[in-house]
Design a protein around this motif. Structure first.
Motif, short mmCIF file in Angstrom:
data_model
loop_
_atom_site.label_atom_id
_atom_site.label_comp_id
_atom_site.label_asym_id
_atom_site.label_seq_id
_atom_site.Cartn_x
_atom_site.Cartn_y
_atom_site.Cartn_z
N LEU A 253 44.49 24.83 35.02
CA LEU A 253 45.18 25.85 35.80
C LEU A 253 44.19 26.49 36.76
O LEU A 253 43.27 27.21 36.34
N PRO A 254 44.34 26.25 38.07
CA PRO A 254 43.40 26.84 39.03
C PRO A 254 43.59 28.35 39.15
O PRO A 254 44.71 28.86 39.10
N ILE A 255 42.49 29.05 39.29
CA ILE A 255 42.53 30.49 39.55
C ILE A 255 42.28 30.68 41.04
O ILE A 255 41.26 30.22 41.56
N LEU A 256 43.20 31.35 41.70
CA LEU A 256 43.16 31.49 43.15
C LEU A 256 42.87 32.93 43.54
O LEU A 256 43.30 33.87 42.87
N ASN A 257 42.14 33.07 44.64
CA ASN A 257 41.90 34.38 45.25
C ASN A 257 42.06 34.20 46.75
O ASN A 257 41.25 33.54 47.39
N THR A 258 43.17 34.78 47.28
CA THR A 258 43.52 34.59 48.69
C THR A 258 43.50 33.10 49.06
O THR A 258 42.85 32.69 50.02
N ALA A 259 44.19 32.31 48.22
CA ALA A 259 44.40 30.86 48.44
C ALA A 259 43.14 30.03 48.23
O ALA A 259 43.17 28.81 48.42
N GLU A 260 42.03 30.63 47.81
CA GLU A 260 40.81 29.88 47.53
C GLU A 260 40.64 29.71 46.03
O GLU A 260 40.82 30.67 45.26
N VAL A 261 40.30 28.49 45.59
CA VAL A 261 40.10 28.23 44.17
C VAL A 261 38.75 28.81 43.74
O VAL A 261 37.70 28.40 44.24
N THR A 262 38.81 29.77 42.82
CA THR A 262 37.58 30.41 42.36
C THR A 262 37.23 30.00 40.93
O THR A 262 36.23 30.47 40.38
N GLY A 263 38.03 29.16 40.35
CA GLY A 263 37.76 28.68 39.00
C GLY A 263 38.98 27.96 38.45
O GLY A 263 40.03 27.88 39.10
#
Length: 494
Positions: A253-263
């Protein structure tokens, strides 16, 4: 009990698209409840406000954690909640930001920690996710801290509108759960943390080296769907096997921050035993399929021998008796042919009917044409019903072809129709022809042929059904109608 969509339609102003977004959230929010060790409620502004002018809220959903005792014993779904009792909900909805505080719950002495997470969809805040957390058992452990931090990052995605994922659900029956094991991957693809259960799962795959600060690929494990989750920012799932004995389910499950994968949060579940059972079932199905295939082949061999013997016989009566026996055996073989394709206790009867019609058409020896028509279907039938019913229908069809059109000329066209339907817990089969009809002396109680004796006995004694044969009036088209009714309920067969 009303569904989320029904309550939303009756009591809120949510659009169909917004309801769909909340449906996806509810389908996956057990993950959030388990990561936060909390009860979760879904609040939506009610269509009508209270008399005091305050906005009321309707509870559209509720979920309890699997890893902690619930703080909410009552079912609140469908209830109306006053904004004065839940000020954080109004604050979160108005500001579009997370609101943190406490809330008083009936039956609990102390106020409980309370989060109100605004839910964004299509650029608007449409609802609020309410978290009610019970007390942790002492200071948070290392893995509890990771769980709570991961929950916080997913809450940011809820507020941004990127969770739930549009592509698929990520929680529910059959999915790995938080307690099965978690690995947290950072933005570089390196392992930040692995729970003890996740470490055990890696050991099952033969990885015993220290994992922190290293990638799974570096450890010798290539999980293709993990790389795709990091690259495309969408949830991916993969079973990773070690030989035939070990299989681990990876849910990435990707963690997104403003559409960027952060983990990436990787949920892991040992499915080795499930895979072993699947292999056993597959092997059993293959064995059953092979048995039916061999039975069919043996019946076809017997059928061929009878057909050859009938051709060698110089007695017409003997030859005809052998051909009739051969046809009955082929009727049984048709059922086993269907079971060889899809083994089980039931069989798709339409496939059997199609094969029976081909067999009957090949057996037609009349000098005039005979057309066949099938209307309706019986769907899937238990094999204990399908086998004798196939023999009965084949016999009745052949009886119509052989005896109904004896007075036809070469220019006449015989018509035989087979109608199938369900009626009041019974399977009903009707065979009609446009032939000469039954003789005035005909009685099914004193059948004039072996075929009709077999039909009568199979229907009455084995299928516990009824059969009637009548001549149709000229106004109804003439000919003969054979109606067979077979009960489908349990205990109907003998």
């Amino acid at each position: 009990m009303a569904t989320l969509a029904e309550i939303a339609s009756l009591r809120t102003n949510l659009s169909e698209s917004s309801v769909g977004h909340l449906h996806r959230l509810v389908a996956s929010w057990s993950l959030l409840a388990d990561l936060s060790f909390s009860d979760m409620l879904l609040f939506v502004p009610a269509r009508e406000s209270s008399s005091a002018g305050h906005t009321d809220f309707v509870v559209l959903g509720q979920v309890r954690p699997n890893n902690r005792a619930t703080m909410l014993n009552d079912d609140l779904v469908g209830t109306t909640q006053r904004s004065t009792r839940w000020p954080l909900v109004t604050e979160a909805l108005d500001s579009g930001t997370l609101s943190i505080g406490t809330v008083e719950i009936d039956g609990i002495d102390e106020p409980l920690p309370n989060w109100a997470i605004p839910i964004q969809h299509d650029g608007a805040f449409i609802a609020v996710l309410v978290r009610i957390q019970g007390p942790l058992r002492g200071p948070a452990s290392a893995y509890e801290t990771v769980y709570l931090e991961t929950f916080g990052r997913l809450c940011e995605m809820v507020t941004e509108g990127t969770f739930p994922y549009r592509e698929s659900d990520v929680a529910g029956p059959g999915f790995p759960r938080v307690g099965d094991g978690i690995i947290l991957i950072d933005r570089r693809g390196l392992i930040e943390f692995a729970t003890p259960n996740a470490t055990n799962a890696l050991h099952r795959l033969g990885l015993y080296a220290s994992t922190e600060g290293r990638s799974l690929k570096e450890l010798g494990l290539h999980v293709r769907e993990l790389e795709r989750a990091r690259e495309f920012g969408i949830p991916r799932r993969e079973d990773v096997a070690r030989g035939s004995e070990v299989a681990i389910d990876f849910l990435c499950l990707p963690i997104l921050n403003t559409a960027e994968v952060t983990g990436v949060v990787v949920l892991m579940r040992d499915v080795s035993e499930l895979k072993r059972l699947d292999r056993q079932i597959t092997s059993k199905d293959a064995a059953i399929r092979e048995v039916h295939h061999r039975v069919k082949n043996n019946l076809q061999t017997i059928s061929s021998l009878l057909r050859l013997q009938s051709r060698r016989s110089e007695e017409p009566a003997v030859s005809m008796a052998l051909l009739e026996a051969e046809r009955r055996i082929r009727s049984i073989a048709v059922v086993h042919e269907a079971l060889a394709k899809e083994p089980g206790d039931v069989v798709e009867f339409s496939e059997i009917v199609n094969s029976l019609l081909v067999m009957v058409e090949e057996s037609v020896l009349a000098s005039h044409p005979v057309d066949f028509l099938v209307d309706g279907e019986l769907g899937s039938l238990p094999t204990d019903i399908a086998t004798p019913l196939a023999i009965v229908i084949a016999e009745v069809l052949m009886n119509a072809v052989e005896h109904a059109f004896t007075e036809f000329t070469n220019d006449d066209v015989g018509m035989v129709s087979l109608t199938l339907r369900h009626e009041g817990g019974h399977a009903v089969a009707e065979v009609r022809d446009n032939g000469k009809g039954l003789s005035a002396k005909f009685s099914l109680e004193v059948p004039t042929s072996l075929g009709l004796s077999i039909v009568r006995d199979l229907v009455r004694n084995q299928l516990r059904g009824t059969i009637e044969m009548i001549s149709e009036s000229p106004e109804a088209g003439g000919g003969t109608l054979v109606r067979i009714r077979v009960p489908l309920g349990s205990g109907a067969l003998r």
